[in-house]
Design an enzyme around this catalytic site. Structure first.
Site, PDB file in Angstrom:
ATOM      1  N   LYS A   1       0.290   0.974  14.628  1.00  0.00           N
ATOM      2  CA  LYS A   1      -0.042   2.120  13.791  1.00  0.00           C
ATOM      3  C   LYS A   1      -0.284   3.366  14.644  1.00  0.00           C
ATOM      4  O   LYS A   1       0.241   4.446  14.346  1.00  0.00           O
ATOM      5  CB  LYS A   1      -1.282   1.824  12.941  1.00  0.00           C
TER       6      LYS A   1
ATOM      7  N   ASP B   1      -1.662   2.746   7.314  1.00  0.00           N
ATOM      8  CA  ASP B   1      -3.091   2.471   7.373  1.00  0.00           C
ATOM      9  C   ASP B   1      -3.548   1.927   6.025  1.00  0.00           C
ATOM     10  O   ASP B   1      -2.733   1.607   5.157  1.00  0.00           O
ATOM     11  CB  ASP B   1      -3.864   3.735   7.758  1.00  0.00           C
TER      12      ASP B   1
END
Length: 215
Positions: free
Chosen positions: A120, A138
């Site tokens: 991420k 997320d």
């Protein structure tokens, strides 16, 4: 959800916010990398508060190494997990100095090899600092993708791959910013503000939240 609906959703997002970006404060790829690394299980507001004090003193890999881990811990002590994060930042800075001349590498593999940097974080840096059409999934994006039906999936990897496949190419660069902001301020976790949502008529979520009394 079909292609036409997705096209209309992102058309509306772009019309409402033509140039979305991260809410983390940064001026260089390095500042962004460190801010994202610090943001795990912390708010952007909290990270920005810490980096406003840190970056005027040390905002390069070399200067943070010179600062040292104890001073760095003190500078970011208001952020959750600051002890572990400080150690990761120092270790990351050492690798950047030793292997990349202090610069942030434009490479997923190189970024993910840095301490504390996962997929991420790498995606955020690749997209926001370097302009790559990546999708940093997320909790907000995962929720919005599943709740709306834009890209449902059982885990973040599936959602990421579906978004990369389903989001119209013209919108792919900015899509993760729109989705994060939508999840942060409108399609919130406990009770989505469907009554104040610009894509409510396109969304697959059935139990739409009515407007509060007096609104």
């Amino acid at each position: 959800m079909n292609t036409n609906k997705r096209l209309e959703i992102f058309t509306r997002f772009r019309a409402a916010n033509p140039h979305p970006t991260t809410e983390l404060a940064y001026t260089t790829p390095f500042e962004l990398l460190i801010a994202v690394l610090l943001s795990a299980q912390s708010t952007d507001v909290g990270v920005n508060k810490a980096t406003r004090k840190l970056y005027p003193v040390a905002n390069t890999a070399q200067s943070i190494l010179a600062l040292g881990v104890d001073e760095l811990k003190s500078a970011i002590a208001t952020i959750g997990l600051y002890n572990t994060k400080a150690k990761n930042v120092i270790a990351t800075c050492q690798i950047l100095v030793d292997q990349y001349g202090g610069e942030v590498p434009h490479s997923r593999a190189a970024l993910e090899a840095l301490p504390g940097v996962g997929r991420k974080t790498a995606n955020v840096v690749l997209n926001t600092a370097f302009g790559d059409p990546t999708m940093a999934v997320d909790t907000h994006i995962f929720r919005v993708s599943n709740r709306t039906g834009i890209a449902p999936g059982k885990n973040v990897d599936i959602v990421e791959q579906k978004l990369l496949r389903f989001v119209p190419k013209a919108f792919l660069h900015d899509a993760h910013h729109w989705l994060i902001l939508h999840g942060r301020y409108t399609c919130i976790a406990r009770k989505p503000q469907c009554w104040n949502c610009l894509i409510a008529d396109l969304c697959d979520y059935k139990p739409k939240t009515p407007a509060p009394d007096g609104v």
